[in-house]
Design a protein around this motif. Structure first.
Motif, PDB file in Angstrom:
ATOM      1  N   LEU A  26      46.419  46.075 -30.317  1.00 58.37           N
ATOM      2  CA  LEU A  26      45.821  44.759 -30.558  1.00 58.37           C
ATOM      3  C   LEU A  26      46.369  43.722 -29.576  1.00 58.37           C
ATOM      4  CD1 LEU A  26      43.978  42.959 -32.328  1.00 58.37           C
ATOM      5  CD2 LEU A  26      45.986  42.546 -33.769  1.00 58.37           C
ATOM      6  N   ASP A  27      47.670  43.720 -29.376  1.00 60.80           N
ATOM      7  CA  ASP A  27      48.303  42.720 -28.513  1.00 60.80           C
ATOM      8  C   ASP A  27      48.022  42.928 -27.033  1.00 60.80           C
ATOM      9  OD1 ASP A  27      49.395  41.482 -30.733  1.00 60.80           O
ATOM     10  OD2 ASP A  27      51.329  42.504 -30.545  1.00 60.80           O
ATOM     11  N   ARG A  28      47.902  44.177 -26.606  1.00 59.33           N
ATOM     12  CA  ARG A  28      47.824  44.456 -25.172  1.00 59.33           C
ATOM     13  C   ARG A  28      46.443  44.812 -24.639  1.00 59.33           C
ATOM     14  NH1 ARG A  28      53.287  48.042 -24.316  1.00 59.33           N
ATOM     15  NH2 ARG A  28      54.723  46.527 -25.218  1.00 59.33           N
ATOM     16  N   VAL A  29      45.570  45.314 -25.500  1.00 53.24           N
ATOM     17  CA  VAL A  29      44.309  45.862 -24.996  1.00 53.24           C
ATOM     18  C   VAL A  29      43.083  45.231 -25.642  1.00 53.24           C
ATOM     19  CG1 VAL A  29      42.960  47.979 -24.700  1.00 53.24           C
ATOM     20  CG2 VAL A  29      45.447  48.073 -24.522  1.00 53.24           C
ATOM     21  N   TYR A  30      43.139  44.969 -26.917  1.00 54.37           N
ATOM     22  CA  TYR A  30      41.957  44.598 -27.691  1.00 54.37           C
ATOM     23  C   TYR A  30      41.135  43.474 -27.062  1.00 54.37           C
ATOM     24  CZ  TYR A  30      38.989  43.159 -31.548  1.00 54.37           C
ATOM     25  OH  TYR A  30      37.895  42.823 -32.309  1.00 54.37           O
ATOM     26  N   THR A  39      34.645  47.155 -31.607  1.00 54.31           N
ATOM     27  CA  THR A  39      33.984  47.575 -32.853  1.00 54.31           C
ATOM     28  C   THR A  39      34.605  48.866 -33.372  1.00 54.31           C
ATOM     29  OG1 THR A  39      31.941  46.491 -32.193  1.00 54.31           O
ATOM     30  CG2 THR A  39      31.764  48.190 -33.890  1.00 54.31           C
ATOM     31  N   LEU A  40      34.897  49.806 -32.473  1.00 56.95           N
ATOM     32  CA  LEU A  40      35.552  51.058 -32.880  1.00 56.95           C
ATOM     33  C   LEU A  40      36.929  50.787 -33.473  1.00 56.95           C
ATOM     34  CD1 LEU A  40      34.682  53.534 -29.989  1.00 56.95           C
ATOM     35  CD2 LEU A  40      34.055  53.769 -32.394  1.00 56.95           C
ATOM     36  N   PHE A  41      37.687  49.878 -32.850  1.00 55.10           N
ATOM     37  CA  PHE A  41      39.015  49.563 -33.367  1.00 55.10           C
ATOM     38  C   PHE A  41      38.922  48.965 -34.768  1.00 55.10           C
ATOM     39  CE2 PHE A  41      42.796  46.766 -33.717  1.00 55.10           C
ATOM     40  CZ  PHE A  41      43.771  47.753 -33.668  1.00 55.10           C
ATOM     41  N   GLN A  42      37.977  48.083 -34.959  1.00 57.45           N
ATOM     42  CA  GLN A  42      37.772  47.500 -36.286  1.00 57.45           C
ATOM     43  C   GLN A  42      37.440  48.591 -37.303  1.00 57.45           C
ATOM     44  OE1 GLN A  42      34.912  44.292 -35.883  1.00 57.45           O
ATOM     45  NE2 GLN A  42      36.013  43.505 -34.114  1.00 57.45           N
ATOM     46  N   ALA A  43      36.620  49.552 -36.900  1.00 50.69           N
ATOM     47  CA  ALA A  43      36.274  50.672 -37.787  1.00 50.69           C
ATOM     48  C   ALA A  43      37.491  51.556 -38.047  1.00 50.69           C
ATOM     49  CB  ALA A  43      35.135  51.487 -37.185  1.00 50.69           C
ATOM     50  N   LEU A  56      47.021  59.418 -35.202  1.00 51.03           N
ATOM     51  CA  LEU A  56      47.898  58.785 -34.230  1.00 51.03           C
ATOM     52  C   LEU A  56      49.252  59.457 -34.072  1.00 51.03           C
ATOM     53  CD1 LEU A  56      47.081  55.068 -35.100  1.00 51.03           C
ATOM     54  CD2 LEU A  56      46.239  56.411 -33.166  1.00 51.03           C
ATOM     55  N   VAL A  57      49.752  60.091 -35.128  1.00 45.76           N
ATOM     56  CA  VAL A  57      51.071  60.709 -35.070  1.00 45.76           C
ATOM     57  C   VAL A  57      50.971  62.233 -35.024  1.00 45.76           C
ATOM     58  CG1 VAL A  57      53.294  60.939 -36.242  1.00 45.76           C
ATOM     59  CG2 VAL A  57      52.109  58.739 -36.243  1.00 45.76           C
ATOM     60  N   ASP A  58      50.146  62.812 -35.875  1.00 47.03           N
ATOM     61  CA  ASP A  58      50.020  64.268 -35.928  1.00 47.03           C
ATOM     62  C   ASP A  58      49.065  64.812 -34.869  1.00 47.03           C
ATOM     63  OD1 ASP A  58      51.743  64.212 -38.067  1.00 47.03           O
ATOM     64  OD2 ASP A  58      50.156  64.327 -39.564  1.00 47.03           O
ATOM     65  N   GLU A  59      48.433  63.914 -34.129  1.00 46.22           N
ATOM     66  CA  GLU A  59      47.603  64.243 -32.984  1.00 46.22           C
ATOM     67  C   GLU A  59      46.328  65.028 -33.299  1.00 46.22           C
ATOM     68  OE1 GLU A  59      49.845  65.660 -29.666  1.00 46.22           O
ATOM     69  OE2 GLU A  59      51.200  63.958 -29.737  1.00 46.22           O
ATOM     70  N   GLN A  60      45.782  64.858 -34.496  1.00 49.07           N
ATOM     71  CA  GLN A  60      44.442  65.361 -34.770  1.00 49.07           C
ATOM     72  C   GLN A  60      43.476  64.283 -34.301  1.00 49.07           C
ATOM     73  OE1 GLN A  60      43.975  66.602 -38.819  1.00 49.07           O
ATOM     74  NE2 GLN A  60      45.861  67.776 -38.810  1.00 49.07           N
ATOM     75  N   LEU A  70      39.283  56.370 -28.358  1.00 48.30           N
ATOM     76  CA  LEU A  70      40.108  55.222 -28.740  1.00 48.30           C
ATOM     77  C   LEU A  70      41.473  55.687 -29.241  1.00 48.30           C
ATOM     78  CD1 LEU A  70      40.604  52.227 -29.263  1.00 48.30           C
ATOM     79  CD2 LEU A  70      39.469  52.524 -31.482  1.00 48.30           C
ATOM     80  N   VAL A  71      41.497  56.705 -30.071  1.00 50.34           N
ATOM     81  CA  VAL A  71      42.758  57.230 -30.605  1.00 50.34           C
ATOM     82  C   VAL A  71      43.651  57.712 -29.460  1.00 50.34           C
ATOM     83  CG1 VAL A  71      43.741  59.146 -31.934  1.00 50.34           C
ATOM     84  CG2 VAL A  71      41.923  57.741 -32.923  1.00 50.34           C
ATOM     85  N   LYS A  72      43.082  58.402 -28.501  1.00 47.41           N
ATOM     86  CA  LYS A  72      43.854  58.869 -27.344  1.00 47.41           C
ATOM     87  C   LYS A  72      44.418  57.692 -26.552  1.00 47.41           C
ATOM     88  CE  LYS A  72      41.260  63.146 -26.687  1.00 47.41           C
ATOM     89  NZ  LYS A  72      40.319  63.851 -25.798  1.00 47.41           N
TER      90      LYS A  72
END
Length: 82
Positions: A26-30, A39-43, A56-60, A70-72
């Motif tokens: 949010l601080d650096r890219v959004y 819109t994807l981030f909001q979702a 984000l942590v378990d990498e699924q 977006l997750v990547k």
């Protein structure tokens, strides 16, 4: 479009890892991201903490269209600061 302060509040999750990863994006890219990515981030923020941890942590990767990219991006942003 959701106001940035509301998004900042929505980035506060049940775990420190999620708080950091989502807040960093949010601080650096959004603000410079395109409308589709915003819109994807909001979702993404509508997912449960458990789902976000697996992404984000378990990498699924989520199956929703465009969400995996977006997750990547969020993971890569966090990896550069590790």
């Amino acid at each position: 479009m959701i106001h940035r302060e509301k998004l900042k509040w929505l980035c506060r999750r049940g775990t420190l890892e999620l708080d950091i990863m989502l807040g960093r994006y949010l601080d650096r890219v959004y603000l410079t991201a395109g409308q589709d990515e915003q819109t994807l981030f909001q979702a993404l923020l509508n997912y449960s903490d458990a789902e976000l941890l697996t992404f984000l942590v378990d990498e699924q990767l989520p199956e929703a269209k465009g969400m995996a990219t977006l997750v990547k991006k969020i993971r890569a942003l966090s990896a550069t600061d590790a």
